[in-house]
Design an enzyme around this catalytic site. Structure first.
Site, PDB file in Angstrom:
ATOM      1  N   ASN A 192     -10.184  -0.997  -1.737  1.00  0.00           N
ATOM      2  CA  ASN A 192      -9.077  -0.844  -1.853  1.00  0.00           C
ATOM      3  C   ASN A 192      -7.969  -1.357  -2.629  1.00  0.00           C
ATOM      4  O   ASN A 192      -8.316  -2.171  -2.818  1.00  0.00           O
ATOM      5  CB  ASN A 192      -8.485  -1.399  -0.115  1.00  0.00           C
ATOM      6  CG  ASN A 192      -7.398  -1.401   0.209  1.00  0.00           C
ATOM      7  OD1 ASN A 192      -6.550  -0.529  -0.727  1.00  0.00           O
ATOM      8  ND2 ASN A 192      -7.049  -1.813   1.731  1.00  0.00           N
ATOM      9  N   CYS A 250       1.053  -0.864   0.378  1.00  0.00           N
ATOM     10  CA  CYS A 250       0.472   0.074  -0.043  1.00  0.00           C
ATOM     11  C   CYS A 250       0.938   1.562  -0.165  1.00  0.00           C
ATOM     12  O   CYS A 250       0.387   2.620  -0.100  1.00  0.00           O
ATOM     13  CB  CYS A 250      -0.814   0.052   1.577  1.00  0.00           C
ATOM     14  SG  CYS A 250      -1.786  -1.292   1.484  1.00  0.00           S
ATOM     15  N   HIS A 291      -4.127   6.657   1.791  1.00  0.00           N
ATOM     16  CA  HIS A 291      -4.017   5.578   0.982  1.00  0.00           C
ATOM     17  C   HIS A 291      -5.920   4.935   1.805  1.00  0.00           C
ATOM     18  O   HIS A 291      -5.887   4.630   2.629  1.00  0.00           O
ATOM     19  CB  HIS A 291      -3.412   4.321   1.939  1.00  0.00           C
ATOM     20  CG  HIS A 291      -3.892   2.814   0.990  1.00  0.00           C
ATOM     21  ND1 HIS A 291      -3.773   2.729  -0.082  1.00  0.00           N
ATOM     22  CD2 HIS A 291      -3.882   1.853   1.958  1.00  0.00           C
ATOM     23  CE1 HIS A 291      -4.324   1.581   0.331  1.00  0.00           C
ATOM     24  NE2 HIS A 291      -4.294   0.883   1.295  1.00  0.00           N
TER      25      HIS A 291
END
Ligand code: COA
Length: 335
Positions: free
Chosen positions: A292, A116, A262
């Site tokens: 995500n 990420c 994020h």
């Protein structure tokens, strides 16, 4: 004395595969509900790539848009950085594949494996290369296809509902205008003690043989996480990374025009904002419709906000990420 070059994003693009998968669609495959997913994560829908499409394919589409946006010829790119946790193959990485698909054989291609945080790690590497004068036009791509390896059983449903596929890309160049715009700083952090808290453990070359019937039986090739611990660390580490970056460049939270965390979980983004004491209107949140997308989440959100006219020239934009490793990071841009 020669002034140090500043790195600026001159082009940006993103690409989401056309198939939209809503929470209601997931209800048919997973023991879950739209209500649970919305309440716990904020996600309403995400995009899934179809069979035969890899992260390099999504990355190429995003790259083409970024190249067009920068107004450069593809042949001017002199280095590629690609961030993904879902490469098309075990090896090689997707950087070389993206280079080949863009018709750029011969230039260097570096793969970043920081999950990420991959986009910010890639941004940091690109920034060093541009500042030092090593490269002039770097393509940084972040792309993910996670939908093909999700555990839809009860054991994996916490993760299976989170992820979406997509890609974002930027072109980085020296700022020829010397007007103070561009990357002001990047800060990178990691702590491998937490590797097993969020990982895809297998296949592993430690096993002999790496691929065995046991691998399939044990289902350890699915991504797994300790969701609560990930949540706890994410809401601590992202604010710390942001403060470290602000301190370094002598800015305060009041100077920040936009925060792009994020997009892991909307509750995480809101809690990060709360800890930073930044008004929620300044937080860019698009997890509702993309889920995500791991490394790709920040450039997708950044591109959307730029194209919507929300981010304007000269604005201070703060990026921050947290993910598997654990790794976490931040960056400050004057847009
Ligand atoms: N649908 C319905 N129920 C689910 C579910 C799903 N998709 N996933 C888990 N549950 C159930 C659990 O089985 C548990 O049931 P129980 O109480 O009967 O045991 C209950 O929901 C609560 O589970 P829990 O894991 O404690 O929920 P949570 O409040 O911690 O939320 C996450 C789960 C995943 C949303 C949350 O932990 C999270 O967002 N963590 C960080 C995730 C993340 O960002 N990961 C990527 C890192 S970049």
């Amino acid at each position: 004395m020669k002034k140090e070059r500043q790195t600026i994003i001159t082009g940006i693009g993103h690409y989401l595969p056309p198939q939209v998968v809503t929470n209601f669609d997931l209800e048919k495959r997973i023991n879950t509900s739209d209500e649970w997913i919305r309440q716990r994560t904020g996600i309403i829908e995400r995009h899934y790539a179809s069979e035969g499409i890899g992260s390099s394919d999504l990355g190429v589409e995003a790259a083409k848009l970024a190249i067009k946006d920068a107004g450069i010829d593809v042949a001017e790119i002199d280095f590629i950085i690609a961030a993904t946790l879902s490469p098309d193959h075990y090896f090689p990485g997707i950087g070389v594949l993206i280079g080949a698909k863009l018709g750029l054989p011969g230039i260097g291609a570096l793969d970043v494996r920081n999950q990420c945080s991959g986009f910010i790690y890639g941004l940091s590497v690109a920034d060093q290369y541009i500042r030092s004068g090593t490269y002039q036009k770097i393509l940084l791509v972040a792309a993910e296809v996670q939908s093909s390896n999700l555990d839809t059983s009860d054991e994996g449903r916490d993760m299976a509902v989170l992820f979406g596929d997509g890609a974002g890309a930027v072109i980085l160049e020296p700022n020829s205008e010397n007007d103070g715009r561009g990357i002001l700083t990047t800060k990178l952090f990691a702590d491998g003690h937490y590797a097993s808290e969020l990982w895809m453990e297998k296949p592993s070359p430690k096993d002999r043989p790496t691929f065995s019937p046991l691998l399939l039986e044990e289902k350890r090739f699915f991504p797994r996480m300790n969701g609560r611990n990930v949540f706890k660390h994410a809401v601590e580490k992202m604010p710390q990374a942001v403060f470290a970056a602000l301190d370094e460049v002598g800015l305060t939270i009041d100077d920040v025009d936009h925060l792009i965390p994020h997009q892991a979980n909307d509750r995480i983004s809101l809690m990060v904002a709360q800890k930073l004491k930044i008004p929620v209107e300044k937080v860019i949140r698009n997890i509702q419709h993309v889920g995500n997308t791991t490394a790709a989440s920040i450039p997708i959100a950044l591109d959307e906000a730029v194209k919507e006219g929300r981010i304007k020239k000269g604005d201070i934009v703060v990026l921050t990420a947290f993910g598997s490793g654990f790794t976490w990071a931040s960056a400050i841009l004057r847009w």
